[in-house]
Design a protein around this motif. Sequence first.
Motif, PDB file in Angstrom:
ATOM      1  N   GLY A 176       0.870  -1.001  -0.273  1.00 33.08           N
ATOM      2  CA  GLY A 176       0.294  -0.083   0.129  1.00 33.08           C
ATOM      3  C   GLY A 176       0.974   2.004   0.019  1.00 33.08           C
ATOM      4  O   GLY A 176       1.628   1.248   0.193  1.00 33.08           O
ATOM      5  N   ALA A 177       0.512   2.407  -0.333  1.00 34.95           N
ATOM      6  CA  ALA A 177       1.049   3.190  -0.578  1.00 34.95           C
ATOM      7  C   ALA A 177       1.821   4.400   0.690  1.00 34.95           C
ATOM      8  O   ALA A 177       2.369   5.025   1.095  1.00 34.95           O
ATOM      9  N   ASP A 178       0.515   3.988   1.587  1.00 31.73           N
ATOM     10  CA  ASP A 178       1.300   4.919   2.833  1.00 31.73           C
ATOM     11  C   ASP A 178       1.899   3.752   3.749  1.00 31.73           C
ATOM     12  O   ASP A 178       1.726   3.972   4.799  1.00 31.73           O
ATOM     13  N   ARG A 179       2.073   2.852   3.379  1.00 24.67           N
ATOM     14  CA  ARG A 179       3.024   1.602   4.041  1.00 24.67           C
ATOM     15  C   ARG A 179       4.555   1.000   3.250  1.00 24.67           C
ATOM     16  O   ARG A 179       4.002   1.457   2.235  1.00 24.67           O
ATOM     17  N   THR A 180       5.476   1.034   4.124  1.00 27.44           N
ATOM     18  CA  THR A 180       6.472   0.783   3.422  1.00 27.44           C
ATOM     19  C   THR A 180       7.351  -0.489   4.408  1.00 27.44           C
ATOM     20  O   THR A 180       6.688  -0.755   5.653  1.00 27.44           O
ATOM     21  N   SER A 181       8.767  -0.895   3.887  1.00 31.94           N
ATOM     22  CA  SER A 181       9.055  -2.123   4.956  1.00 31.94           C
ATOM     23  C   SER A 181      10.081  -1.089   5.319  1.00 31.94           C
ATOM     24  O   SER A 181      10.915  -1.064   4.356  1.00 31.94           O
ATOM     25  N   VAL A 182      10.937  -2.238   6.982  1.00 29.82           N
ATOM     26  CA  VAL A 182      12.461  -1.909   6.867  1.00 29.82           C
ATOM     27  C   VAL A 182      12.535  -2.693   7.456  1.00 29.82           C
ATOM     28  O   VAL A 182      11.831  -3.733   8.025  1.00 29.82           O
ATOM     29  N   GLY A 183      13.822  -3.267   7.519  1.00 25.17           N
ATOM     30  CA  GLY A 183      14.883  -4.228   7.488  1.00 25.17           C
ATOM     31  C   GLY A 183      15.622  -3.642   9.645  1.00 25.17           C
ATOM     32  O   GLY A 183      15.175  -2.746   9.867  1.00 25.17           O
ATOM     33  N   THR A 184      15.319  -5.311   9.116  1.00 27.30           N
ATOM     34  CA  THR A 184      14.639  -5.168  11.195  1.00 27.30           C
ATOM     35  C   THR A 184      16.110  -6.503  11.354  1.00 27.30           C
ATOM     36  O   THR A 184      17.503  -6.338  12.107  1.00 27.30           O
ATOM     37  N   ARG A 185      16.465  -6.988  10.749  1.00 28.12           N
ATOM     38  CA  ARG A 185      17.209  -8.476  10.949  1.00 28.12           C
ATOM     39  C   ARG A 185      18.116  -9.188   9.319  1.00 28.12           C
ATOM     40  O   ARG A 185      17.370  -8.910   8.832  1.00 28.12           O
ATOM     41  N   VAL A 186      19.271  -9.216   9.869  1.00 32.05           N
ATOM     42  CA  VAL A 186      19.952  -9.845   8.514  1.00 32.05           C
ATOM     43  C   VAL A 186      21.122 -10.932   8.821  1.00 32.05           C
ATOM     44  O   VAL A 186      21.473 -10.710  10.395  1.00 32.05           O
ATOM     45  N   ALA A 187      21.310 -12.277   8.205  1.00 38.06           N
ATOM     46  CA  ALA A 187      22.107 -12.419   8.705  1.00 38.06           C
ATOM     47  C   ALA A 187      22.614 -13.008   6.895  1.00 38.06           C
ATOM     48  O   ALA A 187      21.985 -13.958   6.332  1.00 38.06           O
ATOM     49  N   ARG A 219      12.445  -7.814   7.174  1.00 42.82           N
ATOM     50  CA  ARG A 219      11.467  -6.239   7.193  1.00 42.82           C
ATOM     51  C   ARG A 219      10.368  -7.081   8.006  1.00 42.82           C
ATOM     52  O   ARG A 219       9.554  -7.897   8.325  1.00 42.82           O
ATOM     53  N   VAL A 220       9.905  -5.578   8.666  1.00 42.01           N
ATOM     54  CA  VAL A 220       8.781  -5.057   9.225  1.00 42.01           C
ATOM     55  C   VAL A 220       8.237  -3.952   8.244  1.00 42.01           C
ATOM     56  O   VAL A 220       9.021  -3.216   7.821  1.00 42.01           O
ATOM     57  N   ILE A 221       6.830  -4.466   8.012  1.00 42.66           N
ATOM     58  CA  ILE A 221       5.791  -3.355   6.816  1.00 42.66           C
ATOM     59  C   ILE A 221       5.412  -2.407   8.717  1.00 42.66           C
ATOM     60  O   ILE A 221       5.014  -2.258   9.883  1.00 42.66           O
ATOM     61  N   VAL A 222       5.951  -1.413   8.296  1.00 38.41           N
ATOM     62  CA  VAL A 222       5.266  -0.008   8.636  1.00 38.41           C
ATOM     63  C   VAL A 222       4.831   1.262   8.112  1.00 38.41           C
ATOM     64  O   VAL A 222       4.469   1.092   7.076  1.00 38.41           O
ATOM     65  N   ASP A 223       3.815   1.936   8.982  1.00 43.10           N
ATOM     66  CA  ASP A 223       3.269   3.239   8.440  1.00 43.10           C
ATOM     67  C   ASP A 223       4.047   4.079   8.359  1.00 43.10           C
ATOM     68  O   ASP A 223       5.199   4.315   9.318  1.00 43.10           O
ATOM     69  N   ARG A 224       4.854   4.845   6.597  1.00 44.81           N
ATOM     70  CA  ARG A 224       5.554   5.471   6.896  1.00 44.81           C
ATOM     71  C   ARG A 224       5.459   6.698   7.764  1.00 44.81           C
ATOM     72  O   ARG A 224       6.167   7.055   7.798  1.00 44.81           O
ATOM     73  N   GLU A 225       4.460   7.531   7.469  1.00 44.96           N
ATOM     74  CA  GLU A 225       4.301   8.943   8.568  1.00 44.96           C
ATOM     75  C   GLU A 225       4.156   8.832   9.465  1.00 44.96           C
ATOM     76  O   GLU A 225       5.483   9.722  10.172  1.00 44.96           O
ATOM     77  N   ARG A 226       3.999   7.256  10.371  1.00 48.08           N
ATOM     78  CA  ARG A 226       4.216   7.200  11.774  1.00 48.08           C
ATOM     79  C   ARG A 226       5.919   6.715  12.369  1.00 48.08           C
ATOM     80  O   ARG A 226       5.810   6.867  13.463  1.00 48.08           O
ATOM     81  N   LEU A 254       8.226   7.994  10.593  1.00 48.70           N
ATOM     82  CA  LEU A 254       9.327   9.373  10.204  1.00 48.70           C
ATOM     83  C   LEU A 254       8.461   9.948  11.495  1.00 48.70           C
ATOM     84  O   LEU A 254       9.799  10.384  11.884  1.00 48.70           O
ATOM     85  N   LYS A 255       7.659  10.073  11.848  1.00 51.53           N
ATOM     86  CA  LYS A 255       7.757  10.643  13.279  1.00 51.53           C
ATOM     87  C   LYS A 255       7.968  10.131  15.003  1.00 51.53           C
ATOM     88  O   LYS A 255       8.620  11.150  15.389  1.00 51.53           O
ATOM     89  N   ARG A 256       8.562   9.602  14.296  1.00 54.32           N
ATOM     90  CA  ARG A 256       9.284   8.464  15.790  1.00 54.32           C
ATOM     91  C   ARG A 256      10.491   8.331  15.433  1.00 54.32           C
ATOM     92  O   ARG A 256      11.474   8.098  16.359  1.00 54.32           O
ATOM     93  N   VAL A 257      11.054   9.456  14.503  1.00 56.31           N
ATOM     94  CA  VAL A 257      12.404   9.254  14.433  1.00 56.31           C
ATOM     95  C   VAL A 257      12.930  10.097  15.303  1.00 56.31           C
ATOM     96  O   VAL A 257      12.152  11.071  14.975  1.00 56.31           O
ATOM     97  N   PRO A 258      14.803   9.609  16.348  1.00 60.85           N
ATOM     98  CA  PRO A 258      14.579  10.959  16.995  1.00 60.85           C
ATOM     99  C   PRO A 258      14.803  11.660  15.991  1.00 60.85           C
ATOM    100  O   PRO A 258      16.110  12.048  15.189  1.00 60.85           O
ATOM    101  N   ARG A 259      15.079  13.481  16.655  1.00 58.26           N
ATOM    102  CA  ARG A 259      15.896  14.237  15.899  1.00 58.26           C
ATOM    103  C   ARG A 259      17.072  15.223  17.232  1.00 58.26           C
ATOM    104  O   ARG A 259      16.880  14.936  17.849  1.00 58.26           O
ATOM    105  N   ASP A 260      17.465  15.637  16.700  1.00 58.02           N
ATOM    106  CA  ASP A 260      19.276  15.999  16.995  1.00 58.02           C
ATOM    107  C   ASP A 260      18.762  16.787  17.664  1.00 58.02           C
ATOM    108  O   ASP A 260      17.639  17.871  17.001  1.00 58.02           O
TER     109      ASP A 260
END
Length: 133
Positions: free
Chosen positions: A59-70, A118-125, A127-133
């Motif tokens: 879906g357009a409002d979701r994406t996947s992010v990598g969480t573990r690799v072997a 990979r984990v499917i995540v809501d894009r907007e949510r 990005l809102k949780r990414v820490p800012r300096d």
Amino acid sequence: MPHEPIPVSPGTHAELTHTVTDADTAAAVGSGDLPVLGTPRLLALAEAATVRALVGLVGADRTSVGTRVALEHLLATPVGGTVTVRAEVVYVDGRLVRFSIVAEDAARRLVGQGEVTRVIVDRERFLKRVPRD
């Protein structure tokens, strides 16, 4: 608001083929000093194949992010050589998708193998949780 389940099941797959350039070498990416495909580039190709397998499914409002690799990098590939990476879904649990990875050279020798989660995540949510300096 909960999303509909993703239509991904074991067997969903994608592959990509890449010709190794000087920019892909261990020497260029800082993972060694030899002019062969660097392990970080093999990993990037593996992740790209997993992303490709999910295109159009989340879906357009979701994406996947990598969480573990072997990943095992088993065979050197020289500049000019080709590597084909295949990612196949082997496990799905809700938003979690696990892939088997197989990479082969043009002679179909095993270059690498492993697993990417990979984990499917809501894009907007997300990005809102990414820490800012």
